[in-house]
Scaffold this motif. Structure first.
Motif, PDB file in Angstrom:
ATOM      1  N   PRO A 174       1.193  -1.490   0.401  1.00  0.00           N
ATOM      2  CA  PRO A 174       0.064   0.158  -0.253  1.00  0.00           C
ATOM      3  C   PRO A 174       0.718   0.959  -0.060  1.00  0.00           C
ATOM      4  N   LEU A 175      -0.280   1.701  -0.402  1.00  0.00           N
ATOM      5  CA  LEU A 175       0.988   3.541  -0.776  1.00  0.00           C
ATOM      6  C   LEU A 175       1.384   3.642   0.595  1.00  0.00           C
ATOM      7  N   GLY A 176       0.372   3.923   1.825  1.00  0.00           N
ATOM      8  CA  GLY A 176       0.229   4.084   2.852  1.00  0.00           C
ATOM      9  C   GLY A 176       0.104   5.394   3.939  1.00  0.00           C
ATOM     10  N   TYR A 177       0.015   5.737   4.505  1.00  0.00           N
ATOM     11  CA  TYR A 177       0.099   7.012   5.510  1.00  0.00           C
ATOM     12  C   TYR A 177       1.641   7.739   5.387  1.00  0.00           C
ATOM     13  N   ASP A 178       2.546   7.126   5.535  1.00  0.00           N
ATOM     14  CA  ASP A 178       3.840   7.562   5.480  1.00  0.00           C
ATOM     15  C   ASP A 178       3.958   7.983   4.144  1.00  0.00           C
ATOM     16  N   GLY A 179       3.479   7.551   2.978  1.00  0.00           N
ATOM     17  CA  GLY A 179       4.277   7.222   1.471  1.00  0.00           C
ATOM     18  C   GLY A 179       3.307   8.190   1.471  1.00  0.00           C
ATOM     19  N   VAL A 180       2.017   8.419   1.439  1.00  0.00           N
ATOM     20  CA  VAL A 180       0.595   9.772   1.367  1.00  0.00           C
ATOM     21  C   VAL A 180       1.792  11.265   1.585  1.00  0.00           C
ATOM     22  N   LEU A 181       2.137  11.572   2.467  1.00  0.00           N
ATOM     23  CA  LEU A 181       3.286  12.707   3.539  1.00  0.00           C
ATOM     24  C   LEU A 181       4.108  13.048   3.056  1.00  0.00           C
ATOM     25  N   ALA A 182       4.997  11.983   2.916  1.00  0.00           N
ATOM     26  CA  ALA A 182       5.950  12.110   1.415  1.00  0.00           C
ATOM     27  C   ALA A 182       5.874  12.359   0.653  1.00  0.00           C
ATOM     28  N   LEU A 183       5.036  12.203   0.087  1.00  0.00           N
ATOM     29  CA  LEU A 183       4.334  12.972  -1.756  1.00  0.00           C
ATOM     30  C   LEU A 183       3.858  14.350  -1.175  1.00  0.00           C
ATOM     31  N   VAL A 184       3.012  14.470  -0.267  1.00  0.00           N
ATOM     32  CA  VAL A 184       2.486  15.546   0.532  1.00  0.00           C
ATOM     33  C   VAL A 184       3.916  16.588   0.048  1.00  0.00           C
ATOM     34  N   ALA A 185       4.807  16.290   0.922  1.00  0.00           N
ATOM     35  CA  ALA A 185       5.636  17.423   1.325  1.00  0.00           C
ATOM     36  C   ALA A 185       6.660  17.781   0.278  1.00  0.00           C
ATOM     37  N   GLU A 186       6.411  16.967   0.009  1.00  0.00           N
ATOM     38  CA  GLU A 186       7.515  16.405  -1.883  1.00  0.00           C
ATOM     39  C   GLU A 186       7.165  18.175  -3.016  1.00  0.00           C
ATOM     40  N   ALA A 187       5.560  17.356  -2.388  1.00  0.00           N
ATOM     41  CA  ALA A 187       4.939  18.845  -3.388  1.00  0.00           C
ATOM     42  C   ALA A 187       4.880  20.031  -3.223  1.00  0.00           C
ATOM     43  N   TRP A 188       4.822  20.344  -1.409  1.00  0.00           N
ATOM     44  CA  TRP A 188       4.466  21.136  -0.792  1.00  0.00           C
ATOM     45  C   TRP A 188       6.376  21.953  -1.210  1.00  0.00           C
ATOM     46  N   ARG A 189       6.933  20.908  -1.194  1.00  0.00           N
ATOM     47  CA  ARG A 189       8.280  21.583  -1.747  1.00  0.00           C
ATOM     48  C   ARG A 189       8.910  22.577  -2.609  1.00  0.00           C
ATOM     49  N   ASP A 190       8.116  21.427  -3.788  1.00  0.00           N
ATOM     50  CA  ASP A 190       8.560  22.047  -5.271  1.00  0.00           C
ATOM     51  C   ASP A 190       7.033  22.903  -5.389  1.00  0.00           C
ATOM     52  N   ASN A 191       6.101  23.233  -5.064  1.00  0.00           N
ATOM     53  CA  ASN A 191       5.578  24.040  -5.237  1.00  0.00           C
ATOM     54  C   ASN A 191       4.533  24.099  -6.154  1.00  0.00           C
ATOM     55  N   VAL A 192       4.233  22.757  -6.027  1.00  0.00           N
ATOM     56  CA  VAL A 192       3.172  22.419  -7.397  1.00  0.00           C
ATOM     57  C   VAL A 192       2.184  22.054  -6.830  1.00  0.00           C
ATOM     58  N   ASP A 193       1.091  21.845  -8.142  1.00  0.00           N
ATOM     59  CA  ASP A 193       0.169  21.233  -7.214  1.00  0.00           C
ATOM     60  C   ASP A 193      -0.501  20.537  -6.209  1.00  0.00           C
ATOM     61  N   LEU A 194      -1.344  20.309  -5.023  1.00  0.00           N
ATOM     62  CA  LEU A 194      -1.035  19.200  -4.127  1.00  0.00           C
ATOM     63  C   LEU A 194      -1.822  17.779  -4.736  1.00  0.00           C
ATOM     64  N   LEU A 195      -2.785  18.489  -5.406  1.00  0.00           N
ATOM     65  CA  LEU A 195      -3.899  17.410  -5.726  1.00  0.00           C
ATOM     66  C   LEU A 195      -3.056  16.835  -6.663  1.00  0.00           C
ATOM     67  N   ASP A 196      -3.271  17.491  -7.810  1.00  0.00           N
ATOM     68  CA  ASP A 196      -3.184  16.925  -9.246  1.00  0.00           C
ATOM     69  C   ASP A 196      -1.402  15.789  -8.887  1.00  0.00           C
ATOM     70  N   ARG A 197      -0.675  16.099  -7.988  1.00  0.00           N
ATOM     71  CA  ARG A 197       0.807  15.793  -7.822  1.00  0.00           C
ATOM     72  C   ARG A 197      -0.096  14.225  -7.054  1.00  0.00           C
ATOM     73  N   LEU A 198      -0.788  14.418  -5.925  1.00  0.00           N
ATOM     74  CA  LEU A 198      -1.101  12.422  -5.879  1.00  0.00           C
ATOM     75  C   LEU A 198      -2.019  12.420  -6.533  1.00  0.00           C
ATOM     76  N   PHE A 199      -3.090  13.199  -6.697  1.00  0.00           N
ATOM     77  CA  PHE A 199      -3.362  11.657  -7.673  1.00  0.00           C
ATOM     78  C   PHE A 199      -2.439  10.652  -8.427  1.00  0.00           C
ATOM     79  N   ASP A 200      -1.435  11.544  -9.861  1.00  0.00           N
ATOM     80  CA  ASP A 200      -0.731  11.434 -10.434  1.00  0.00           C
ATOM     81  C   ASP A 200       0.089  10.202 -10.258  1.00  0.00           C
TER      82      ASP A 200
END
Length: 208
Positions: A174-200
């Motif tokens: 599973p992607l899991g909670y740690d995986g989701v948080l890591a994806l969000v942190a990366e998107a936030w750091r890179d200043n990209v769209d959170l929704l699109d990055r998470l879905f992709d």
């Protein structure tokens, strides 16, 4: 995609079913001149019966919101009313219910078994906002806690269903909670769209 402009806030929502019919629901509706309700829900059973219980639960929340009842009290009341039938059907409804005050920029929220929101401060790392609470239908007299978040310009808050947490790759990981948080942190750091990055990222993880 849906977008709601609420005073100083911009809400964006996206939903894609994992199968032909999705079991999750989101809703945004006015409580009064300065407050808006934000609801994210999921029902353990699918089909017509599951959809019926989800509709009843959200309707109960809307009715309580109109009377100014707090999110925690509204969830407790909805649980008491739903419990006899939903427990007998061996089903549960998980709901996150928040009241967004557009004047003082606060979100007062209560969580009945949903994934914890992820708060992304303008300065700093994203973090889970954990407010424990049982899903509706789990315990007749369940009580719910509340969290209060004051949002500053440039902050973001992500609400998401467990579809992301449970998304599995071909090795059944599973992607899991740690995986989701890591994806969000990366998107936030890179200043990209959170929704699109998470879905992709979730779609790439499950690889079909």
């Amino acid at each position: 995609h849906n977008q709601f402009d609420l005073g100083p806030f911009r809400l964006r929502a996206r939903s894609e079913p994992a199968q032909e019919v999705g079991g999750d629901l989101y809703n945004v509706f006015p409580i009064n001149a300065r407050k808006w309700a934000v609801v994210l829900g999921d029902v353990s059973g699918k089909g017509i019966q599951g959809a019926m219980y989800m509709t009843v639960a959200t309707t109960l929340l809307e009715a309580r919101a109109e009377h100014g009842i707090s999110p925690a009290a509204a969830l407790a009341d909805a649980n008491r009313r739903l419990y006899p039938k939903i427990h007998r059907a061996r089903m549960f409804v998980s709901l996150l219910y928040g009241a967004l005050d557009i004047q003082d920029r606060t979100l007062t929220f209560s969580n009945a078994g949903q994934s914890p929101p992820i708060y992304c401060p303008r300065e700093g790392a994203p973090q889970f906002l954990r407010v424990p609470g049982l899903p509706l239908g789990a315990l007749r007299e369940a009580q719910y806690q509340q969290g209060v978040l004051r949002l500053q310009p440039g902050d973001a808050l992500l609400l998401y269903s467990d579809g992301f947490i449970e998304a599995r790759n071909k090795a059944a990981e599973p992607l899991g909670y740690d995986g989701v948080l890591a994806l969000v942190a990366e998107a936030w750091r890179d200043n990209v769209d959170l929704l699109d990055r998470l879905f992709d990222a979730a779609l790439a993880h499950i690889a079909g």
